[in-house]
Design a protein around this motif. Structure first.
Motif, short mmCIF file in Angstrom:
data_model
loop_
_atom_site.label_atom_id
_atom_site.label_comp_id
_atom_site.label_asym_id
_atom_site.label_seq_id
_atom_site.Cartn_x
_atom_site.Cartn_y
_atom_site.Cartn_z
N GLU A 8 0.84 -1.20 0.00
CA GLU A 8 0.00 0.00 0.00
C GLU A 8 0.87 1.25 0.00
N ARG A 9 0.32 2.33 -0.55
CA ARG A 9 1.00 3.62 -0.59
C ARG A 9 0.04 4.70 -0.12
N LEU A 10 0.56 5.63 0.69
CA LEU A 10 -0.27 6.75 1.13
C LEU A 10 -0.25 7.81 0.04
N VAL A 11 -1.40 8.07 -0.55
CA VAL A 11 -1.51 8.99 -1.68
C VAL A 11 -1.75 10.42 -1.22
N ALA A 12 -2.57 10.59 -0.19
CA ALA A 12 -2.94 11.96 0.21
C ALA A 12 -3.42 11.99 1.65
N PHE A 13 -3.08 13.07 2.32
CA PHE A 13 -3.79 13.48 3.53
C PHE A 13 -4.76 14.57 3.09
N LEU A 14 -6.05 14.30 3.15
CA LEU A 14 -7.05 15.32 2.82
C LEU A 14 -7.53 15.96 4.12
N TYR A 15 -7.34 17.26 4.23
CA TYR A 15 -7.79 18.03 5.39
C TYR A 15 -9.14 18.62 5.05
N LEU A 16 -10.14 18.42 5.91
CA LEU A 16 -11.51 18.83 5.63
C LEU A 16 -12.08 19.66 6.78
N GLY A 17 -12.91 20.64 6.43
CA GLY A 17 -13.58 21.45 7.44
C GLY A 17 -14.33 22.58 6.77
N THR A 18 -14.68 23.57 7.56
CA THR A 18 -15.35 24.76 7.04
C THR A 18 -14.29 25.75 6.57
N PRO A 19 -14.37 26.21 5.31
CA PRO A 19 -13.29 27.06 4.79
C PRO A 19 -13.27 28.43 5.43
N GLY A 20 -12.07 28.89 5.74
CA GLY A 20 -11.87 30.26 6.17
C GLY A 20 -11.51 31.11 4.96
N LYS A 21 -10.66 32.10 5.18
CA LYS A 21 -10.25 32.95 4.07
C LYS A 21 -9.39 32.15 3.11
N ARG A 22 -9.72 32.25 1.82
CA ARG A 22 -8.95 31.55 0.80
C ARG A 22 -8.03 32.53 0.11
#
Length: 198
Positions: A154-168
């Motif tokens: 197995e390979r770790l492809v991504a850490f996806l960080y999720l939440g409510t967006p602040g200033k972009r």
């Protein structure tokens, strides 16, 4: 906003706060991710949800992995590693499950898992959340992948960080014409006119 406009305006959200997607919403996002292009219907992926106190344990794992290969590291850097998973209320690790297949090379399986990660981010945005795809040295560190329970295949492809967006951050509009050529034959290519995109 039309579906096309939604896709054309997708962007990452580096600043993420509560509320996070619920467990049910994350499962719905993963259901969408399962529609990624998948040669041979191998489903070469799995998803590891990291939330609540597990994020702090992941930060400790990042520090432990770094210290296993480095000495005399400034405490400020260790603190940064330790706090990294706390930058969002929820994380999803996307893992590629690689198998030996006569028609589907490992590269295609990795790309398929990457496609699933991207669709998951789009699904999060469609539900009103924000997300960002991060990797960095911990994603490729054996101590980290072993600590997360990955097998040798197995390979770790991504850490996806999720939440409510602040200033972009403001990002310039991508200029698609700079990235496109029309193939004519092996000796000649034809650039796309910028007028196509105006």
């Amino acid at each position: 906003m039309t579906p096309f406009e939604f896709l054309a305006n997708r962007r990452s959200s580096p600043q993420l706060t509560e509320p996070a997607p619920s467990r049910h919403e994350i499962y719905e996002m993963i259901r969408c991710a399962m529609r990624a292009s998948d040669h041979g219907l191998l489903r070469p992926w799995r998803f590891l949800i990291i939330e609540n106190d597990a994020r702090a344990r992941l930060g400790d794992l990042f520090v432990r992995a770094h210290l296993a290969g480095s000495t005399n590291t400034p405490e400020e850097y260790l603190d940064k590693l330790r706090m990294a998973p706390l930058r969002a209320p929820t994380m999803v690790a996307v893992i590629a499950k690689l198998v030996n297949h006569p028609k589907v090379p490992e590269l295609e399986q990795l790309l398929s898992a990457g496609g699933a990660a991207q669709i998951l981010l789009l699904a999060a945005q469609a539900k009103g959340y924000g997300g960002i795809w991060r990797t960095g040295a911990p994603a490729y560190d054996h101590t980290v992948t072993e600590g997360l329970g990955l097998s040798e295949h197995e390979r770790l492809v991504a850490f996806l960080y999720l939440g409510t967006p602040g200033k972009r951050p403001e990002i310039p509009e991508p200029q698609a014409d700079e990235h496109i050529l029309h193939w004519i034959d092996v000796h000649q290519t034809s650039p796309v006119s910028a007028e196509v995109f105006r």
